[in-house]
Design an enzyme around this catalytic site. Structure first.
Site, short mmCIF file in Angstrom:
data_model
loop_
_atom_site.label_atom_id
_atom_site.label_comp_id
_atom_site.label_asym_id
_atom_site.label_seq_id
_atom_site.Cartn_x
_atom_site.Cartn_y
_atom_site.Cartn_z
N SER A 1 0.54 -2.80 8.64
CA SER A 1 -0.67 -2.10 8.20
C SER A 1 -1.76 -2.21 9.26
CB SER A 1 -1.21 -2.71 6.89
OG SER A 1 -2.43 -2.08 6.51
N GLN B 1 0.82 -1.20 0.00
CA GLN B 1 0.00 0.00 0.00
C GLN B 1 0.87 1.26 0.00
OE1 GLN B 1 -3.58 -0.65 2.86
NE2 GLN B 1 -2.00 -2.07 3.55
N VAL C 1 3.80 4.00 -1.31
CA VAL C 1 4.13 4.64 -2.59
C VAL C 1 5.61 5.00 -2.66
CG1 VAL C 1 1.79 5.53 -2.90
CG2 VAL C 1 3.49 6.95 -1.73
N HIS D 1 -1.24 1.49 -4.56
CA HIS D 1 -1.58 2.92 -4.63
C HIS D 1 -0.64 3.72 -5.51
CE1 HIS D 1 -3.62 2.13 -0.51
NE2 HIS D 1 -4.45 1.89 -1.51
#
Length: 285
Positions: free
Chosen positions: A221, A103, A105, A121
């Site tokens: 996460s 997730q 970037v 993402h």
């Protein structure tokens, strides 16, 4: 957290069978100097994350975003993979991890030697034109923004996981943006903003990876956002064991076969040392 061996024993037993798909979040990058939003290293921010609707519809909001992100990008380029990223790559090259969904970037999984990483993402080091779809690098954009803002003196002490930083209005006054060199359209980092949907093909690829997994290993996460939590839900419904290693509670804890509350920077290297030892795994220096 006690002895590392006591923590990793049950994780190692599950991962040793291979076929694990990793789902990682911001907590994996905290030891690279990129704080997460909700975990122990999370930083309070004075503004909410940029939404897609605000970015495309409000020129002033877009200018503020680019001023903040221009500084954030400089800090992001200084971040390097940490022991956790390298451990995941070692497990993958040892044949125990079959895929990586992140997730984040920041591109640090790939920089650590991870292969075929699905960046759910997007990546902050890529730029897309919303007009013609032309793609360019963040390095190119950074050079253009530096040329048109030679006197920009904004300063930021900390970066957010999306490459954004906190700046007050006085610091962004006069900041100039640039448009697409091909069509003059709006430029946007090739990342998924709040209020924007993840490309359908990317989501399908992730679901396919999870469906073929023997184990889903969630790393760092909180699973607060549905974008990542849906894969945990899908795994649980399919009877695929879910293992969560994260500091603090997550919204997927009730679906996990095993839940470990411990620093990834200690757990993952020890796990890789145990399981990947003797596999002849070498990673980029």
């Amino acid at each position: 957290m006690g002895r590392v061996e006591d923590v990793i024993d049950p994780v190692a037993r599950l991962v040793s069978g291979g076929g694990a798909v990793v789902l990682s979040g911001a907590g994996l990058s905290t030891e690279s100097g990129i704080p997460d939003y909700r975990g122990p290293s999370g930083v309070a921010r004075r503004h909410t994350p940029m939404t897609y609707q605000m970015f495309v519809g409000d020129p002033e909001a877009r200018r503020r975003y680019w001023a903040r992100s221009h500084l954030g990008w400089r800090l992001m380029t200084q971040a390097a993979p940490n022991d956790g990223h390298r451990a995941v790559a070692r497990l993958q090259q040892a044949g125990l991890v079959s895929g990586i969904i992140t997730q984040n970037v920041d591109g640090l999984h790939t920089a650590a030697g991870g292969q075929d990483v699905v960046e759910l993402h997007g990546r902050l080091d890529a730029v897309i034109c919303l007009g013609c779809g032309d793609r360019s690098t963040r390095q190119e954009l950074d050079a253009r923004l530096r040329r048109v803002n030679p006197d920009f003196a904004g300063r930021a002490a900390a970066i957010n996981p999306d490459g954004d930083v906190d700046l007050d209005d006085a610091q962004v006054a006069g900041f100039r943006t640039v448009d697409c060199v091909t069509c003059g359209g709006l430029l946007k980092p090739d990342v998924v903003f709040f209020g924007e949907t993840v490309p359908v093909g990317r989501v399908r690829r992730c679901f396919a990876m999870v469906a073929q997994a023997r184990l889903l290993l969630v790393l760092g996460s909180s699973l607060t956002v549905l974008s990542g939590r849906r894969f945990v839900t899908a795994a649980a419904r399919a009877g695929i064991p879910v293992v969560i290693v994260n500091q603090g509670a997550t919204r997927g804890d009730g679906l996990a076969l095993l839940r470990v509350d411990a620093p990834l920077g200690r757990v993952l290297p020890a796990l890789a040392d145990r399981l990947a030892a003797g596999a002849g795994v070498t990673l980029p220096g």
